[in-house]
Design a protein around this motif. Structure first.
Motif, PDB file in Angstrom:
ATOM      1  N   SER A 193      41.723  41.000  28.823  1.00 42.33           N
ATOM      2  CA  SER A 193      42.790  40.739  29.239  1.00 42.33           C
ATOM      3  C   SER A 193      42.955  39.355  29.055  1.00 42.33           C
ATOM      4  CB  SER A 193      42.860  41.020  30.659  1.00 42.33           C
ATOM      5  OG  SER A 193      42.812  42.441  31.027  1.00 42.33           O
ATOM      6  N   GLU A 194      42.914  39.094  27.751  1.00 40.46           N
ATOM      7  CA  GLU A 194      42.953  37.652  26.968  1.00 40.46           C
ATOM      8  C   GLU A 194      41.942  36.516  28.071  1.00 40.46           C
ATOM      9  OE1 GLU A 194      47.317  36.810  27.316  1.00 40.46           O
ATOM     10  OE2 GLU A 194      47.685  38.269  25.776  1.00 40.46           O
ATOM     11  N   GLY A 195      40.754  36.980  28.252  1.00 45.89           N
ATOM     12  CA  GLY A 195      40.038  36.158  28.931  1.00 45.89           C
ATOM     13  C   GLY A 195      40.183  35.954  30.463  1.00 45.89           C
ATOM     14  N   ARG A 196      41.055  36.859  30.931  1.00 45.80           N
ATOM     15  CA  ARG A 196      41.209  36.593  32.562  1.00 45.80           C
ATOM     16  C   ARG A 196      40.205  37.686  33.327  1.00 45.80           C
ATOM     17  NH1 ARG A 196      46.273  37.237  30.624  1.00 45.80           N
ATOM     18  NH2 ARG A 196      46.491  39.390  31.330  1.00 45.80           N
ATOM     19  N   THR A 197      39.599  38.558  32.676  1.00 50.27           N
ATOM     20  CA  THR A 197      38.804  39.557  33.218  1.00 50.27           C
ATOM     21  C   THR A 197      37.298  39.355  32.757  1.00 50.27           C
ATOM     22  OG1 THR A 197      40.576  41.003  34.041  1.00 50.27           O
ATOM     23  CG2 THR A 197      38.319  41.841  34.046  1.00 50.27           C
ATOM     24  N   ARG A 198      36.154  39.121  33.590  1.00 49.49           N
ATOM     25  CA  ARG A 198      34.912  39.195  32.765  1.00 49.49           C
ATOM     26  C   ARG A 198      34.450  40.785  33.189  1.00 49.49           C
ATOM     27  NH1 ARG A 198      30.680  34.712  35.376  1.00 49.49           N
ATOM     28  NH2 ARG A 198      29.024  35.181  33.797  1.00 49.49           N
ATOM     29  N   VAL A 199      33.655  41.043  32.057  1.00 48.29           N
ATOM     30  CA  VAL A 199      33.033  42.674  31.830  1.00 48.29           C
ATOM     31  C   VAL A 199      31.718  42.245  32.035  1.00 48.29           C
ATOM     32  CG1 VAL A 199      33.261  44.640  31.245  1.00 48.29           C
ATOM     33  CG2 VAL A 199      35.259  43.222  31.383  1.00 48.29           C
ATOM     34  N   LEU A 200      30.900  43.008  32.653  1.00 44.75           N
ATOM     35  CA  LEU A 200      29.292  43.272  32.343  1.00 44.75           C
ATOM     36  C   LEU A 200      29.188  44.745  32.141  1.00 44.75           C
ATOM     37  CD1 LEU A 200      27.548  40.849  35.051  1.00 44.75           C
ATOM     38  CD2 LEU A 200      28.209  40.305  32.722  1.00 44.75           C
ATOM     39  N   ALA A 201      28.333  44.991  31.226  1.00 48.71           N
ATOM     40  CA  ALA A 201      28.023  46.468  30.984  1.00 48.71           C
ATOM     41  C   ALA A 201      26.787  46.795  30.454  1.00 48.71           C
ATOM     42  CB  ALA A 201      29.062  47.119  30.108  1.00 48.71           C
TER      43      ALA A 201
END
Length: 109
Positions: A73-81
């Motif tokens: 989201s254009e850097g607005r959401t951080r994701v760890l997987a």
């Protein structure tokens, strides 16, 4: 497909609930498309979802270097997987959290 075809992922979920019932509750996804996959995800606008992810990662014995960190989201959401095998199922662990404006400005990914 029948409910019996989901036995592997549902058994893993049952064992996770029994062994790790004290951990934060994730969103749980079991699918007929991938019957041996169990998805555990955490969604939060604070960083609590990232902390919950870390608790589950540690409990499941996933090495820190096996975690994929990215933004969306254009850097607005951080994701760890990350993923691991548990009780014969592939367990996919994912966390989403809002990336603060300060982190975005500082280039934290």
């Amino acid at each position: 497909m029948t409910l019996d075809d989901l036995t592997v992922s549902l058994r893993a979920l049952r064992l996770l609930a029994a062994d790790f019932g004290h951990l934060p509750a994730p969103d749980v996804d079991v699918s007929t498309v991938f019957p041996e996959r169990l998805r555990l995800s955490f969604h939060d606008t604070s960083c609590e979802s990232l902390a919950a992810f870390e608790q589950w990662r540690t409990a499941l014995g996933i090495a820190p270097d096996a975690v994929e960190a990215r933004t969306q989201s254009e850097g607005r959401t951080r994701v760890l997987a990350a993923e691991t095998s548990f009780a014969g199922a592939v367990v996919m662990l994912t966390a989403y959290a809002d990336q603060s404006a300060a982190d975005r400005a500082g280039g934290v990914r």
